[in-house]
Motif scaffolding. Structure first.
Motif, short mmCIF file in Angstrom:
data_model
loop_
_atom_site.label_atom_id
_atom_site.label_comp_id
_atom_site.label_asym_id
_atom_site.label_seq_id
_atom_site.Cartn_x
_atom_site.Cartn_y
_atom_site.Cartn_z
N ILE A 22 37.20 39.98 31.20
CA ILE A 22 37.04 41.08 32.03
C ILE A 22 36.52 40.47 33.50
CG2 ILE A 22 35.67 42.95 32.51
CD1 ILE A 22 35.81 43.63 29.57
N SER A 23 35.66 39.73 33.49
CA SER A 23 35.17 39.17 34.53
C SER A 23 35.96 38.25 35.51
CB SER A 23 33.90 38.25 34.44
OG SER A 23 33.39 37.46 35.49
N GLU A 24 36.83 37.26 34.88
CA GLU A 24 37.70 36.43 35.57
C GLU A 24 39.18 37.11 35.88
OE1 GLU A 24 37.79 32.90 33.35
OE2 GLU A 24 35.75 32.39 33.66
N GLN A 25 39.52 38.13 34.89
CA GLN A 25 40.86 38.67 35.34
C GLN A 25 41.13 40.01 35.42
OE1 GLN A 25 43.67 36.91 32.38
NE2 GLN A 25 41.89 35.69 31.71
N GLY A 26 39.93 40.85 34.87
CA GLY A 26 39.81 42.18 35.24
C GLY A 26 40.19 42.87 33.91
N HIS A 28 41.91 45.17 32.74
CA HIS A 28 43.36 45.45 32.32
C HIS A 28 44.05 44.18 31.82
CE1 HIS A 28 43.69 49.68 33.45
NE2 HIS A 28 42.56 49.43 34.27
N HIS A 29 43.55 43.02 32.05
CA HIS A 29 44.13 41.95 31.57
C HIS A 29 43.25 41.46 30.37
CE1 HIS A 29 46.65 41.02 34.90
NE2 HIS A 29 45.69 41.52 35.63
N ALA A 109 32.74 47.29 35.23
CA ALA A 109 34.25 47.08 34.85
C ALA A 109 34.49 48.27 33.96
CB ALA A 109 34.70 45.64 34.16
N THR B 112 35.69 47.47 41.95
CA THR B 112 36.00 46.71 40.88
C THR B 112 37.25 45.89 40.94
OG1 THR B 112 35.84 49.14 39.82
CG2 THR B 112 34.80 47.09 38.58
N THR B 116 38.41 41.16 40.85
CA THR B 116 39.35 40.26 40.00
C THR B 116 40.68 40.07 40.94
OG1 THR B 116 40.03 42.03 38.65
CG2 THR B 116 38.40 40.43 38.14
#
Lengths: 192, 192
Positions: A22-26, A28-29, A109, B112, B116
């Motif tokens: 979540i932190s690195e890609q968001g 939704h990934h 997020a 948010t 990312t």
């Protein structure tokens, strides 16, 4: 003897892998593919622990709160002057290092995600109550000035959440000592 | 005579359609298809105004700030006691009705998202400066107590952003009058 896997521990590792994705890609990934890969598991193994995506995300979200509660309990057991303890207590709600910054990123997020994802609810109530409890603590310790308790709770809640938000916005400013100073400075207005 | 389409107006309508999609479906659903449909345009017409998705999102984000600046300028031209003006000024940074709540939702979604998405940056600096400017205003109007200006700027910035965040978290609590009271109450600490 059968190989014993610590179920709870494994679930926590998966949740932490979810945070990282979540932190690195968001958010939704954060799919079973990316999370399994981050956790070093097969997607099948991941589904053994979390059969549904929502269950995994909810668990990962709850873990953020749990980590905070664990820290608060640890702090509560420490011998410390009440006037210092309240500062340390409030510091727990804002990012003060890499780990708590990660938790904050993940929390935000989840918040935005929960705004539009049906069936995914972020409950901020406990955090709100916990922040406001600082005012009751001050009162019980006879440290609270003669002020309107309810108003002070609202203002402190806004102030602490705002500090957290601003550090999320500008993570390079995360600095435990500076945050301590600003919280102490704020408390001067309401503390004896 | 050729039909004249107000280019700027049309772009603003598209940006507002983008806000609506973001607020209702989430920023990851803000595609040319959903936005065109919300704006009542063909995807071709949409691409005439915004050839790239990033350009559209950036425009929609900047429009949130522009709307705020327009309101601040309008307020600046009003005849009002400085002590009342500063309250109205700070109220502009938090959601006080459906429209400003929508803007807040969109702003947080962009924040948010920007964390990312490479190539998409949210600049919060102007908002920060604008909130902190309230302290300078108070000083120039001789309304500021003998306090440390820099510390007060930091605290006010946290407090106002926190109020905004908390109303975003609990939109049913959006209430202009109540927010006015809590801001006035906060300012008591620093105002003569």
């Amino acid at each position: 003897m059968p190989k014993i896997v610590d179920h709870t521990k494994r679930k926590q590792l998966i949740a932490q892998a979810t945070w990282k994705v979540i932190s690195e890609q968001g958010i939704h990934h954060a799919t079973s593919r990316t999370i399994a890969s981050e956790a070093g598991l097969s997607q099948g193994a991941l589904r053994h622990y979390f059969s549904k995506q929502e269950g995994l995300l909810t668990f990962a979200m709850e873990l953020v709160k749990e980590q905070l509660v664990t820290r608060l309990i640890k702090l509560d057991n420490k011998q410390m002057e009440p006037k210092d303890k309240v500062v340390e207590y409030l510091l727990e709600f804002i990012p003060t290092d890499k780990q708590t910054l990660l938790e904050m990123e993940v929390w935000f997020a989840f918040i935005t995600y929960g705004k539009t994802e049906k069936g995914f609810t972020v409950n901020n109530e406990e955090l709100e109550k916990a922040i406001k409890a600082a005012i009751v603590f001050l009162k019980n310790e006879s440290l609270l000035k003669d002020v309107d308790e309810e108003k002070e709770k609202e203002k402190l809640y806004a102030f602490i959440n705002g500090l957290a938000l601003n550090l999320y916005l500008e993570p390079h400013l995360v600095n435990r000592e500076q945050s301590k100073e600003i919280i102490k400075d704020y408390l001067k207005y309401i503390m004896n």
